[in-house]
Enzyme design. Structure first.
Site, mmCIF file in Angstrom:
data_model
loop_
_atom_site.group_PDB
_atom_site.id
_atom_site.type_symbol
_atom_site.label_atom_id
_atom_site.label_comp_id
_atom_site.label_asym_id
_atom_site.label_seq_id
_atom_site.Cartn_x
_atom_site.Cartn_y
_atom_site.Cartn_z
ATOM 1 N N ARG A 133 0.836 -1.210 0.000
ATOM 2 C CA ARG A 133 0.000 0.000 0.000
ATOM 3 C C ARG A 133 0.866 1.254 0.000
ATOM 4 O O ARG A 133 0.646 2.183 -0.796
ATOM 5 C CB ARG A 133 -0.918 -0.004 1.233
ATOM 6 C CG ARG A 133 -1.678 1.300 1.453
ATOM 7 C CD ARG A 133 -2.372 1.317 2.802
ATOM 8 N NE ARG A 133 -1.446 1.183 3.909
ATOM 9 C CZ ARG A 133 -0.738 2.195 4.434
ATOM 10 N NH1 ARG A 133 -0.867 3.428 3.937
ATOM 11 N NH2 ARG A 133 0.087 2.000 5.439
ATOM 12 N N ARG A 134 1.853 1.298 0.903
ATOM 13 C CA ARG A 134 2.736 2.463 0.959
ATOM 14 C C ARG A 134 3.582 2.573 -0.301
ATOM 15 O O ARG A 134 3.760 3.673 -0.846
ATOM 16 C CB ARG A 134 3.629 2.377 2.196
ATOM 17 C CG ARG A 134 2.896 2.630 3.508
ATOM 18 C CD ARG A 134 3.762 2.287 4.697
ATOM 19 N NE ARG A 134 3.130 2.662 5.966
ATOM 20 C CZ ARG A 134 3.385 2.083 7.127
ATOM 21 N NH1 ARG A 134 4.262 1.076 7.194
ATOM 22 N NH2 ARG A 134 2.774 2.491 8.235
ATOM 23 N N ARG A 157 13.955 -0.771 11.996
ATOM 24 C CA ARG A 157 13.735 0.046 10.800
ATOM 25 C C ARG A 157 14.299 1.448 10.969
ATOM 26 O O ARG A 157 14.878 2.014 10.030
ATOM 27 C CB ARG A 157 12.237 0.080 10.477
ATOM 28 C CG ARG A 157 11.756 -1.224 9.837
ATOM 29 C CD ARG A 157 10.283 -1.214 9.535
ATOM 30 N NE ARG A 157 9.482 -1.447 10.732
ATOM 31 C CZ ARG A 157 8.171 -1.313 10.784
ATOM 32 N NH1 ARG A 157 7.511 -0.879 9.713
ATOM 33 N NH2 ARG A 157 7.515 -1.572 11.895
#
Length: 326
Positions: A133-134, A157
């Site tokens: 989606r991103r 991350r």
């Protein structure tokens, strides 16, 4: 099934990550306040925690949920806390979402090297995300940035940002603002994404407190429920369910309670994209908060009429970017 007495600690199932434990402690504190009972956290390892493979390889929804639900059903824990965006939209037999607390800000954010925004990153810069989606919505922005698949907890991350490329480093990562807020790391954010540019995942920023349907906690947890949050996420999840899209699909949705002519109403907007962001269907709708599922369903049906299902079936489109519907 053994029902704990009022003197027995309530066992709350949680994943072991720092974010999961933080979210579970927030719920545990609220349960202690509202019930006067002690709460102890019980760590449960899920399939998504034990594999470094891309989430899309698991087949979508439920990868962080199944083991927690098993622990609920076999009585090892009395309740479990999930990130709502991780929950499959289909009901789980024998289980009930007893409470959905007040939602955190659901928007996506960027954490980039040198305090940069997406628009300030040079073309060819690398942006880490494991979310189709991103990735699709980033491609749709046409900034010439390269998407790099990335997994790991929030700390992992964040540690990739600005690290050498040979060590898996990237120039920026996408994260949910809600997670950073709960971890006290809002200082790391270099840009908050406007939903006009990037719609969040359905349910993002919300927590689900789940227990067995026949457990007394279903009634005891009712004060933790936030009616506006529940209405919003029910509408978003209805969009996802009708589209028959899992958490690995390039679908974004956001519902907000706004003031209408006759009182509060839901305003829901959603987007479906091809994986490369080249084609998209975007729609919005409003309706009564008391019909959240119906509002989300009608929005999804409009999107299907506009070709949303066909878009999700396309693995890749031409490089040109075209929006089908405003």
């Amino acid at each position: 099934m053994t029902v704990p007495s009022d003197r027995t600690a309530i066992r709350l199932g949680t994943r072991a990550s720092a974010l999961a434990r933080t979210q579970s402690e927030l719920v545990a504190d609220a349960v202690r306040r509202h019930t006067g009972r002690d709460v102890e956290l019980v760590e449960v390892t899920t399939e998504g925690d034990t594999s470094g493979a891309a989430l899309t390889s698991f087949g979508g929804a439920g990868v962080f949920v199944g083991a927690l639900r098993d622990a609920l059903l076999d009585g090892r824990v009395d309740l479990a806390v999930h990130s709502l965006k991780d929950l499959p939209t289909a009901p789980a037999p024998g289980l009930t979402i007893a409470a959905i607390p007040l939602r955190e800000d659901p928007r996506d954010v960027v954490v980039a090297r040198d305090g940069l925004t997406l628009g300030e990153l040079p073309a060819g810069s690398t942006v880490g995300t494991g979310s189709p989606r991103r990735a699709a919505q980033l491609h749709a922005l046409g900034l010439g940035l390269e998407v790099v698949g990335i997994r790991g907890n929030v700390g992992t991350r964040l540690g990739k940002v600005g690290a050498p490329a040979e060590e898996g480093g990237v120039d920026a990562v996408f994260l949910a603002r809600a997670g950073l807020a709960r971890l006290g790391r809002l200082d790391a954010i270099t840009e908050v994404m406007d939903p006009l540019q990037m719609l969040p995942a359905p349910g993002q920023g919300a927590l689900a407190v789940e227990c067995r349907t026949d457990h007394p906690l279903v009634q005891l947890l009712a004060p933790l429920d936030d009616a506006r949050t529940r209405a919003a996420v029910e509408a978003e999840r209805a969009v996802l369910a009708v589209l028959e899209a899992g958490c690995s699909a390039p679908v974004g949705a956001l519902a907000e309670v706004v003031e209408g002519d006759d009182g509060d109403e839901l305003w829901v907007r959603a987007i479906v994209l091809t994986l490369d962001g080249g084609l998209s269907v975007r729609q919005s709708i409003s309706g009564p908060t008391g019909d959240a599922h119906g509002v989300g369903t009608r929005l999804a049906e409009l999107m299907l009429d506009d070709g949303a299902a066909e878009l999700m079936a396309i693995p890749m489109t031409s490089p040109s970017r075209k929006q089908l519907h405003a």
